[in-house]
Design an enzyme around this catalytic site. Structure first.
Site, mmCIF file in Angstrom:
data_model
loop_
_atom_site.group_PDB
_atom_site.id
_atom_site.type_symbol
_atom_site.label_atom_id
_atom_site.label_comp_id
_atom_site.label_asym_id
_atom_site.label_seq_id
_atom_site.Cartn_x
_atom_site.Cartn_y
_atom_site.Cartn_z
ATOM 1 N N SER A 289 -27.445 29.016 -32.899
ATOM 2 C CA SER A 289 -27.245 27.706 -33.523
ATOM 3 C C SER A 289 -26.545 26.725 -32.585
ATOM 4 O O SER A 289 -27.099 26.312 -31.585
ATOM 5 C CB SER A 289 -26.473 27.890 -34.838
ATOM 6 N N ASP A 300 -31.159 21.613 -20.156
ATOM 7 C CA ASP A 300 -32.193 20.572 -20.061
ATOM 8 C C ASP A 300 -31.737 19.379 -19.235
ATOM 9 O O ASP A 300 -32.546 18.721 -18.574
ATOM 10 C CB ASP A 300 -32.582 20.090 -21.461
ATOM 11 N N LYS A 314 -31.660 30.537 -33.526
ATOM 12 C CA LYS A 314 -31.396 29.981 -34.863
ATOM 13 C C LYS A 314 -31.418 28.463 -34.735
ATOM 14 O O LYS A 314 -30.443 27.841 -34.357
ATOM 15 C CB LYS A 314 -30.053 30.479 -35.382
#
Length: 545
Positions: A289, A300, A314
């Site tokens: 999560s 990224d 998740k």
């Protein structure tokens, strides 16, 4: 209705589109109202006519939770008692005993007492089995027994517990307990700081910022952020933690839903602490999560090197909805996407197999995405590290030992056999490992693998059908083969299991803090992180700097 459709045909095309949307909404509304009426009638008649006395609240609680279980494991209903616990989990602050506990049959098991909190001060230790709280025998109390250990500050609670077969009593004085999101930070070496972020509660970003600034003040020029085992928490804290390392107005995560109002873009909103300090993030299969938002976003944005094993996956977003009478629904409203566009979610609960198990994307079907500097990353659920370590992956046999308390219970026995170890670092020799395997046999430890459970269920069915005697020989052969396979797996994964034993044993003598201190110099993933940070060329090469 007929006249409604006659009018529809003379409307412009655009208007007719809105009309169909309206019809669809009305149809949905009618279907919902119809099903509610059916359920209300059924519930009323059941409670009025059932042969035995029913508990309407209990029936409704089970009905609601059963219905939600068919969706995903994160869409859940909270009754009044559950709501209190949910708030505690988000804030990390409550009045209680300061220990990780779990219920097993008619006992509460102390899994980990936190240093200098009430349970620890009362002398309770990991492995203690609480059988009575005040006047309440837990064998007679089927509700959430942990609630009996909460109350006003300075409340005194009498406890009866079993330790190594002997019954003892103690008194716990309840106090305020604040569970930190950053339980530890320190320096690995003169130039490298280490921060453990174990969860994302309300003060997670503030605690991480304080740790980062203190480490920089103490001379740290590189940082290892440890998110291993972090199950997640509050989204805004994840964004704020990313903001410590990236500039203002960076997109960290987006959420996408079939409902427009739940489509959101979350950006950093503050000035960062340091956008240049070299950063490694550690993740594993239990990082989920919010942990995946932080590791995925910084990967990224080419801001950090991620090391370890693929994270949990998740990526479903929940929000609490207040219901009547102090109850609450936590409902999945959207999915998380990292800045490159990757969906974090691994399991597709909207598409289940014939056994009702959510499907998972195969590696060959992963989609590729590009980081800011053009590096290729993939979706498929979870965050794939830049450097994957085999040693960081958990084997099924080790997971079974942890889940079913094989590691925990052996560590308890070890502790009482070696009471004077103190600050020494335990070593699990080959002889110790043989003792561990013998212990598993003595207690008839069940790994509860899918194969083992299927075999047990087969025998149970055979007994019901009274054919067990005719298949007993074959059953015993399969059981022997399974046990031999499990014994082989214990040997094949000896290194991993020994490390888990050492970790658990260290906590018995030196608490979590001692375990983290041990990690600073002995943990393989941390050593790898330091090597990468110390090799500037490799670090820059990975991030295409």
């Amino acid at each position: 209705m007929i006249s409604f459709f006659k009018k529809k045909y003379i409307l412009p095309v655009v208007a007719s589109t809105f009309l169909f949307v309206g019809v669809s909404f009305k149809d949905d509304f009618f279907e919902i109202a119809k099903q509610i009426e059916i359920f209300t009638t059924l519930f009323k008649e059941l409670n009025m006519n059932y042969v035995d006395e029913t508990n309407p609240g209990d029936l409704m609680d089970k009905a609601i939770k059963g219905m939600l279980a068919s969706l995903d494991p994160y869409t859940v209903y909270f009754n009044e008692q559950d709501v209190v616990k949910f708030k505690i989990n988000n804030t990390g602050e409550y009045t209680g005993i300061g220990a990780l506990i779990t219920r097993k049959e008619d006992k509460l098991i102390i899994k980990e007492p936190y240093k200098n909190f009430p349970a620890d001060k009362a002398g309770l230790k990991a492995g203690d089995e609480i059988i009575q709280i005040g006047d309440v025998m837990l064998s007679d109390f089927k509700e959430d027994a942990s609630q009996l250990l909460k109350g006003a500050k300075n409340t005194k609670v009498e406890i009866k517990y079993i330790r190594q077969g002997k019954t003892n009593t103690t008194q716990i004085v309840l106090d305020e307990v604040a569970i930190k999101s950053v339980p530890f930070f320190g320096k690995i070496d003169d130039k490298t700081g280490y921060i453990v972020l174990s969860q994302f509660k309300e003060k997670a970003a503030m605690e991480t910022k304080d740790a980062l600034e203190q480490l920089k003040k103490d001379g740290a020029e590189k940082i290892v952020l440890d998110l291993r085992g972090n199950p997640g928490g509050l989204l805004n804290e994840a964004v704020a933690i990313c903001n410590l390392f990236v500039p203002k107005n960076e997109i960290i995560v987006t959420t996408k839903s079939r409902i427009e109002k739940h489509n959101n873009t979350y950006k950093t909103s503050n000035e960062p602490v340091d956008t240049e300090i070299p950063l490694v993030i550690l993740v594993n299969g239990k990082s989920a999560s919010a942990s995946e938002i932080v590791s995925g976003a910084l990967q990224d944005l080419d801001r950090a090197v991620v090391i370890g094993s693929r994270s949990f996956g998740k990526g479903l977003v929940q929000r609490p909805v207040d219901l009547t009478y102090g109850t609450q629904l936590k409902v999945t409203i959207s999915r998380y996407y990292t800045p490159s566009g990757r969906c974090i979610q691994a399991l597709d609960y909207a598409h289940k197999d014939k056994n009702g198990i959510a499907t998972k994307t195969e590696a060959k079907n992963y989609n590729s995405f590009k980081t800011r500097k053009g590096r290729t990353v993939y979706d498929g659920g979870g965050i794939q590290p830049d450097i994957e370590l085999e040693e960081a992956k958990s084997s099924p046999i080790a997971n079974a030992l942890v889940k079913n308390d094989g590691i925990f219970n052996y560590a308890t026995r070890y502790y009482y056999k070696n009471p004077d170890l103190g600050s020494q670092i335990p070593t699990i020799s080959d002889a110790d490992y043989q003792d561990f395997k013998q212990f598993l046999k003595e207690v008839q430890f069940s790994f509860d693998t899918e194969t083992e459970l299927a075999l047990k269920n087969t025998l149970a069915s055979a007994k019901k059908e009274k054919i067990d005697s005719s298949i007993n020989k074959e059953y015993q052969q399969l059981l022997t083969a399974l046990q031999k396979s499990e014994a082989n797996l214990l040997d094949e994964n000896q290194r991993e299991i020994k490390n888990l034993l050492v970790d658990e044993i260290i906590k018995r003598y030196q608490y979590q803090e001692g375990l983290y201190q041990y990690y600073l110099q002995n943990n393989f993933e941390i050593k790898k992180a330091v090597n990468v940070l110390n090799n500037s060329a490799e670090y820059k090469s990975i991030l295409k700097m």
